[in-house]
Design an enzyme around this catalytic site. Structure first.
Site, short mmCIF file in Angstrom:
data_model
loop_
_atom_site.label_atom_id
_atom_site.label_comp_id
_atom_site.label_asym_id
_atom_site.label_seq_id
_atom_site.Cartn_x
_atom_site.Cartn_y
_atom_site.Cartn_z
CG HIS A 67 17.17 64.93 0.70
ND1 HIS A 67 16.42 64.39 -0.32
CD2 HIS A 67 18.46 64.56 0.44
CE1 HIS A 67 17.21 63.74 -1.16
NE2 HIS A 67 18.45 63.81 -0.72
CE LYS B 97 23.31 63.34 -10.59
NZ LYS B 97 23.94 63.60 -9.31
NE ARG C 177 22.07 57.70 1.64
CZ ARG C 177 21.85 57.63 0.35
NH1 ARG C 177 20.64 57.66 -0.12
NH2 ARG C 177 22.85 57.53 -0.51
CB SER D 252 16.09 60.71 -4.72
OG SER D 252 16.22 61.67 -3.72
O1 PNS Z 1 22.60 64.49 -4.21
P1 PNS Z 1 23.89 64.18 -4.91
O2 PNS Z 1 23.62 63.90 -6.36
O3 PNS Z 1 24.67 63.10 -4.23
O4 PNS Z 1 24.78 65.53 -4.84
C1 PNS Z 1 26.04 65.57 -5.45
C2 PNS Z 1 26.57 67.02 -5.52
C3 PNS Z 1 25.56 67.92 -6.19
C4 PNS Z 1 26.83 67.55 -4.13
C5 PNS Z 1 27.90 66.98 -6.32
O5 PNS Z 1 27.72 66.28 -7.51
C6 PNS Z 1 28.43 68.37 -6.67
O6 PNS Z 1 28.90 69.09 -5.82
N1 PNS Z 1 28.35 68.73 -7.97
C7 PNS Z 1 28.77 70.02 -8.47
C8 PNS Z 1 30.03 69.91 -9.33
C9 PNS Z 1 31.26 69.81 -8.45
O7 PNS Z 1 31.59 70.69 -7.68
N2 PNS Z 1 31.97 68.68 -8.60
C10 PNS Z 1 33.15 68.38 -7.83
C11 PNS Z 1 32.81 67.73 -6.50
S1 PNS Z 1 34.20 66.92 -5.94
#
Ligand code: PNS
Length: 159
Positions: free
Chosen positions: A16, A40, A89, A127
């Site tokens: 990150h 979550k 990745r 992570s």
């Molecule tokens: O590090 P991660 O867990 O892969 O990040 C995922 C994240 C936070 C980018 C995604 O879950 C997100 O944007 N969540 C917020 C809710 C949202 O907008 N959901 C619709 C996305 S299509």
């Protein structure tokens, strides 16, 4: 240009940090947006995750660290962001990332998602796996900065 780099960051890894550093050189402002989702399951509180990232990015004046809940696109609109940044990745990331970027584009056509290919050094880093290794008291020093290593170990070593 304002970029948002969203994620759970539970906790932040060298992978990150590499993306944040590279973005800070390309965009006027980078907002690292840490997801604060009560549903979550996370190991680190939102306060801890934000504090760790703030400390590790303090040398970059154009990087801000914030938390958000709800839809990412609503947060992006509020912040007047131009792009969402995600790291890729491996091919296995592609399907989920493509789906997410298409939903976001449909909901908010003005926003673009840009993908940065992870440095090969970090292409396997996650992570979740770092936490798993730490839970078995393995050495995680090559995956996360020392301050994160100390925090993770304090979670798992006093159990
Ligand atoms: O590090 P991660 O867990 O892969 O990040 C995922 C994240 C936070 C980018 C995604 O879950 C997100 O944007 N969540 C917020 C809710 C949202 O907008 N959901 C619709 C996305 S299509």
């Amino acid at each position: 240009m304002i970029a948002i780099y969203p994620g759970s960051f539970d906790p932040i890894t060298y992978g990150h940090l590499d993306i944040i550093t590279r973005c800070s050189k390309k965009f006027d402002k980078v907002i690292v947006a840490v997801l604060n989702n009560q549903n979550k399951k996370v190991v680190f509180s939102i306060e801890d995750r934000v504090a760790m990232i703030k400390e590790l990015t303090s040398e970059y004046p154009n990087v801000q660290v914030d938390n958000f809940d709800g839809l990412l696109i609503d947060y992006a609109k509020k912040k007047e962001a131009d792009v969402i940044i995600r790291g890729l990745r491996a091919v296995s990331d592609y399907e989920y990332e493509m789906q997410m970027s298409l939903y976001n584009k449909q909901l908010y056509p003005e926003i673009e998602t840009m993908f940065l290919v992870s440095d090969t050094k970090y292409s396997y880093l996650s992570s979740s796996i770092v936490k798993e290794i730490a839970s078995y008291h393995g050495d995680i020093s090559s995956f996360v900065p020392p301050l994160v290593e100390v925090k993770i170990n304090s979670k798992y070593r006093c159990e």
